[in-house]
Scaffold this motif. Structure first.
Motif, PDB file in Angstrom:
ATOM      1  N   ASN A   1     -10.179   6.036   4.586  1.00  0.00           N
ATOM      2  CA  ASN A   1      -9.769   7.102   5.494  1.00  0.00           C
ATOM      3  C   ASN A   1      -9.407   8.398   4.786  1.00  0.00           C
ATOM      4  O   ASN A   1      -9.188   9.414   5.436  1.00  0.00           O
ATOM      5  CB  ASN A   1      -8.583   6.660   6.365  1.00  0.00           C
ATOM      6  N   GLN A   2      -9.336   8.385   3.482  1.00  0.00           N
ATOM      7  CA  GLN A   2      -8.966   9.587   2.730  1.00  0.00           C
ATOM      8  C   GLN A   2     -10.122  10.536   2.609  1.00  0.00           C
ATOM      9  O   GLN A   2     -11.226  10.303   2.540  1.00  0.00           O
ATOM     10  CB  GLN A   2      -8.475   9.237   1.327  1.00  0.00           C
TER      11      GLN A   2
ATOM     12  N   CYS B   1      -6.984   2.415   3.964  1.00  0.00           N
ATOM     13  CA  CYS B   1      -6.419   3.748   3.686  1.00  0.00           C
ATOM     14  C   CYS B   1      -7.316   4.519   2.717  1.00  0.00           C
ATOM     15  O   CYS B   1      -7.479   5.732   2.868  1.00  0.00           O
ATOM     16  CB  CYS B   1      -5.018   3.616   3.107  1.00  0.00           C
TER      17      CYS B   1
ATOM     18  N   THR C   1      -3.522   1.131  -3.175  1.00  0.00           N
ATOM     19  CA  THR C   1      -3.982   1.659  -1.891  1.00  0.00           C
ATOM     20  C   THR C   1      -4.928   0.622  -1.296  1.00  0.00           C
ATOM     21  O   THR C   1      -5.863   0.191  -1.955  1.00  0.00           O
ATOM     22  CB  THR C   1      -4.728   2.994  -2.063  1.00  0.00           C
TER      23      THR C   1
ATOM     24  N   CYS D   1       0.858  -1.176   0.000  1.00  0.00           N
ATOM     25  CA  CYS D   1       0.000   0.000   0.000  1.00  0.00           C
ATOM     26  C   CYS D   1       0.902   1.236   0.000  1.00  0.00           C
ATOM     27  O   CYS D   1       1.877   1.296   0.764  1.00  0.00           O
ATOM     28  CB  CYS D   1      -0.894  -0.009   1.237  1.00  0.00           C
TER      29      CYS D   1
ATOM     30  N   GLU E   1       0.187   4.150   1.060  1.00  0.00           N
ATOM     31  CA  GLU E   1      -0.055   4.982   2.233  1.00  0.00           C
ATOM     32  C   GLU E   1       0.572   4.399   3.504  1.00  0.00           C
ATOM     33  O   GLU E   1       1.350   5.054   4.156  1.00  0.00           O
ATOM     34  CB  GLU E   1      -1.565   5.162   2.454  1.00  0.00           C
ATOM     35  N   CYS E   2       0.205   3.157   3.843  1.00  0.00           N
ATOM     36  CA  CYS E   2       0.640   2.572   5.119  1.00  0.00           C
ATOM     37  C   CYS E   2       1.757   1.534   4.969  1.00  0.00           C
ATOM     38  O   CYS E   2       2.233   1.000   5.962  1.00  0.00           O
ATOM     39  CB  CYS E   2      -0.547   1.943   5.840  1.00  0.00           C
TER      40      CYS E   2
END
Length: 55
Positions: A54-55, A51, A47, A8, A10-11
């Motif tokens: 949560n955007q 995540c 992604t 991912c 993001e994380c």
């Protein structure tokens, strides 16, 4: 061909088989894309579902 799992963006969590992901990529210029996983590995940003929500 796809030995290492995608991460991912993001994380940095490893994307598991069968997991729902969201992919940001450009539409391919060429026709007849047969190596989908290889193309995604080289051209896409993954992604994970968490995540993305949560955007």
């Amino acid at each position: 061909m796809f030995n290492e799992k995608p991460l991912c963006t993001e994380c940095k969590k490893e994307i598991k088989d069968g997991e729902i992901v969201h992919i940001k990529m450009r539409y391919p210029k060429r026709r007849g894309m047969t190596e989908i996983k290889a193309y995604l590995k080289n051209e896409a940003q993954f992604t994970c579902q968490t995540c993305f929500e949560n955007q």
